[in-house]
Structures are given as C-alpha cells and as structure tokens.
Motif scaffolding. Sequence first.
Motif, PDB file in Angstrom:
ATOM      1  N   SER A   1      55.275  88.452  48.321  1.00  0.00           N
ATOM      2  CA  SER A   1      55.423  89.765  47.794  1.00  0.00           C
ATOM      3  C   SER A   1      55.305  90.971  49.171  1.00  0.00           C
ATOM      4  O   SER A   1      55.843  91.692  48.774  1.00  0.00           O
TER       5      SER A   1
ATOM      6  N   GLY B   1      51.287  85.793  48.267  1.00  0.00           N
ATOM      7  CA  GLY B   1      51.090  86.908  49.181  1.00  0.00           C
ATOM      8  C   GLY B   1      52.291  87.247  50.067  1.00  0.00           C
ATOM      9  O   GLY B   1      52.561  88.199  50.542  1.00  0.00           O
TER      10      GLY B   1
ATOM     11  N   TRP C   1      49.104  85.566  55.797  1.00  0.00           N
ATOM     12  CA  TRP C   1      48.726  85.318  54.286  1.00  0.00           C
ATOM     13  C   TRP C   1      49.059  83.946  54.268  1.00  0.00           C
ATOM     14  O   TRP C   1      48.298  83.076  53.717  1.00  0.00           O
TER      15      TRP C   1
ATOM     16  N   ALA D   1      48.169  91.532  49.229  1.00  0.00           N
ATOM     17  CA  ALA D   1      49.165  91.414  50.386  1.00  0.00           C
ATOM     18  C   ALA D   1      50.177  92.633  50.129  1.00  0.00           C
ATOM     19  O   ALA D   1      50.526  93.233  51.213  1.00  0.00           O
ATOM     20  N   SER D   2      50.720  92.929  49.165  1.00  0.00           N
ATOM     21  CA  SER D   2      51.454  94.168  48.811  1.00  0.00           C
ATOM     22  C   SER D   2      50.902  95.358  49.349  1.00  0.00           C
ATOM     23  O   SER D   2      51.727  96.018  49.784  1.00  0.00           O
TER      24      SER D   2
ATOM     25  N   GLY E   1      46.618  87.434  45.093  1.00  0.00           N
ATOM     26  CA  GLY E   1      47.107  87.068  46.379  1.00  0.00           C
ATOM     27  C   GLY E   1      48.274  87.974  46.825  1.00  0.00           C
ATOM     28  O   GLY E   1      48.302  88.693  47.799  1.00  0.00           O
ATOM     29  N   GLY E   2      48.994  88.181  45.628  1.00  0.00           N
ATOM     30  CA  GLY E   2      50.333  88.910  45.931  1.00  0.00           C
ATOM     31  C   GLY E   2      50.246  90.419  45.970  1.00  0.00           C
ATOM     32  O   GLY E   2      50.389  91.182  46.444  1.00  0.00           O
TER      33      GLY E   2
END
Length: 415
Positions: free
Chosen positions: A251, A248, A400, A377-378, A373-374
Amino acid sequence: MSSATTAQPGHPVHPVHPVQVPTGTPAPTAADRLFLVLIAVCTAVTAANIYLAGPLLPLIAHDFGSTPSAVAWIASVAQFGYATGLLFFAPLGDRVNRRPLVAALSVATTAALLAGAAAPGTAALAVAVFVAAAATVVPQLLVPLVAERAPAHHRARHVAAVIAGLFTGIVAARVVGSLVGQAYGWRVVFVGSAALTLALGLATAYVLPSEKRRGSGPLFAGLAALPGLVRTSPDLWRACLRQAGMFGAWSALWTTLALLLTGTTGGSYGFSTATAGLFGLFGLAASAVAPLAGGFVDRFGAGKVVRSAYVLAAVSVPLFWLGGHVLWALFVAAIVIHAALVASHVANQTLALTTTSTPATANTAYVVAGFAGGAIASALAGPAFSHWGWGGVCVVAGVWLVIGWGATAIRGAGR
C-alpha cells in the motif's frame, strides 16, 4: 511459521501442510467448477465497488464544480465503509444462512450505488459510497465457504481462485472504470456496477447451499469474539500480522506511485493521469500468480510460501527505489510486489480459514488486520514522500516488512 497449524482447545484444526491425495479421490465435477467460477466472478464485481470512486474523482469533481483534491476524501470513505462492513457482517458467516445474507447485501449495495449515481452533491455521494462499501463484503462471506467445500488437497487452489477474482476486480475498477467514465460519465459507471452487482449477487445467492443457523446467542457475538480468537490461535495471529506487514508495504508503494509518475518536480516522471493509470494493469500479475500460489501452498505448505513471498517483497523494495531513477525498474518492481502480495495472501488466508472452528470470524480478523496495516502504511507514505521523496516511501515499505516478519519471528521462534 510452521506449515502445520497448532491445535487449540475447542478449535479443531484443518492442516495447511502438504496433503497426500487419497487413492480414489473423486475429481471435481463440472458443477463444482462452475460454482467456483461463479463465486470468483461475483467476488471480482463486488470487490470493484470498494475502489470504484478512486479513478473517477476528476470526473466527479468536474461535475460538482470542484477540484480532484477537494473530493479525494470520498475514496477514503469507501475504505472506512468496507472496514465497518467487515467488522459487522463478515463474522455472520459463522452464525447465519449465507444465502439470504448474500442476497440482502447485494440488493443493499445495488441500491446504494444507484443512489450514488443520482447524488446531487458530494455529501450524498459520500453517504452512498460508504453504504455500498459496507455492504460489499460478500467476498469475505464466500471465501470461508469455498475453503469449507474444497477437498483438503485442493483447498488453497480454490481459495486462490477467489483471490484471483478479487484482484481482477480491483484492476477493472481502476482501468475499465476510468475508461468508461471518460467516455460516458462517472454516473454511468455507478449504474453499470449496480446492475452487475445485482445480477451476480443474486445468481450467487441462488446457487449457495442452504444452511441452518450454526451459532447461538447474540447475532453479533462474533465481533466480540475477535480479540480472544486471535489471542488463543498463534497461527491466526501470525497470519494477521504477516499479512498486515505485506499489505502495508504494498500500500505504501502503490498508493503513492502516482505522485512519482505524475509529479513535475525533480525525480518525477511527469506522466499524464491516464498514462499513470495504466500502471494498474500490473495488478493482473496478481491474478496470474494466485492459482500458482494456491498450488504451492497445497504442495509445500503455507509457511514456505509466506517466507518466499517476503523474500520477493524484500527484493522489490530496492527495485522500487531504483525505479525512482530508471523506468524499467518500476516495471519489474510492480510485477514482483504483486506476486509477493498475492502469494502471501493466498497462504495466510488459507491458514486463517483453517486454524479455528469459526472460519468466518477468523477471516474477519485476518482481513481487518491486513486492511489496518495497509491504511496505516499509506497514511505514513504520503508525508514521507513530501519530506524525503520517493526514497522515503521505500523506507516506509521496508520498515513495514521488517515489522510484519520480525514481530512474528520473535513470538513464533521462527514458525
């Protein structure tokens, strides 16, 4: 996180702590090394398909008489397709013969890429991209096999070789794809990727060992077993959450970096898209670090490597913030964050693959957790950049990392 795994009833554990090499252990043969190289190359080619559309969006938009922002959603479709494929196909590695499965998925990916190359509009292209990404989960079928076949004292090194191939494929999709697309058109890139996918996929399927069906009951029982497997395996739970935090943070920073590099407002660098795209070459740092990380996991254990990776990532966040003002800091930060990401990935994925008796299902849980998670977060990083600039993105990345490590530390008593 401890370097040893925790045994669960019905879940035999393969330790992921420093392993003493038994006296007289045979060295890997040339055939073993060739097998590993083939799987790494196949992983690179298939992983590239997930990110194929991203750098080609300006060319796709021009071809369809649109704007890059109007077709940007096609790149997101690939992510959703990959997530779907992970959930439905990756757990099958515990239940079916992987040889025909890899061959079938490679043929399906090839057909979808060719359909994309011939697409008359964005809707048809999006469908083709979704199917291609969903079928291109071959790397996540091969990683558990590599872990199973590897000698215990070289297991993480072998997993790292495949991960290095994966990151090389991501870099190739962004850098080579954009250069070839600029020279010959985006449709040629899709056709070329289809040809490589078919050749490498069928070659890999041919050399895979033939396996008997190892599971009973419904074919997709592995999907239903995911929540219970994570709940009953503390080490798998920690690997999932810690990689979600790490991926995250990466990203959030990496997906919005282009906004900093190409923007023309205060604090941005105003580079061209081509110049900004060359930053993708920093991803090669991950390919270089992966073998080293594998050796460290085999020698010192997964826990120490993950902790060290989080320290590196924590150092990279202020460097990225400083990079909003001075360019050299971005160079250093990009290398550090990629080193942290791949070291954490090698350690956590090796742990996920060796902590239960169903490695393919456990690997699915691990990869989906990291992907989630990525993605989240993005999604937060874009609005953060709009409202607070590059500093807001760095805050998202830092938060994160705190979530990924702090939540597991609370539930793991420092494991």
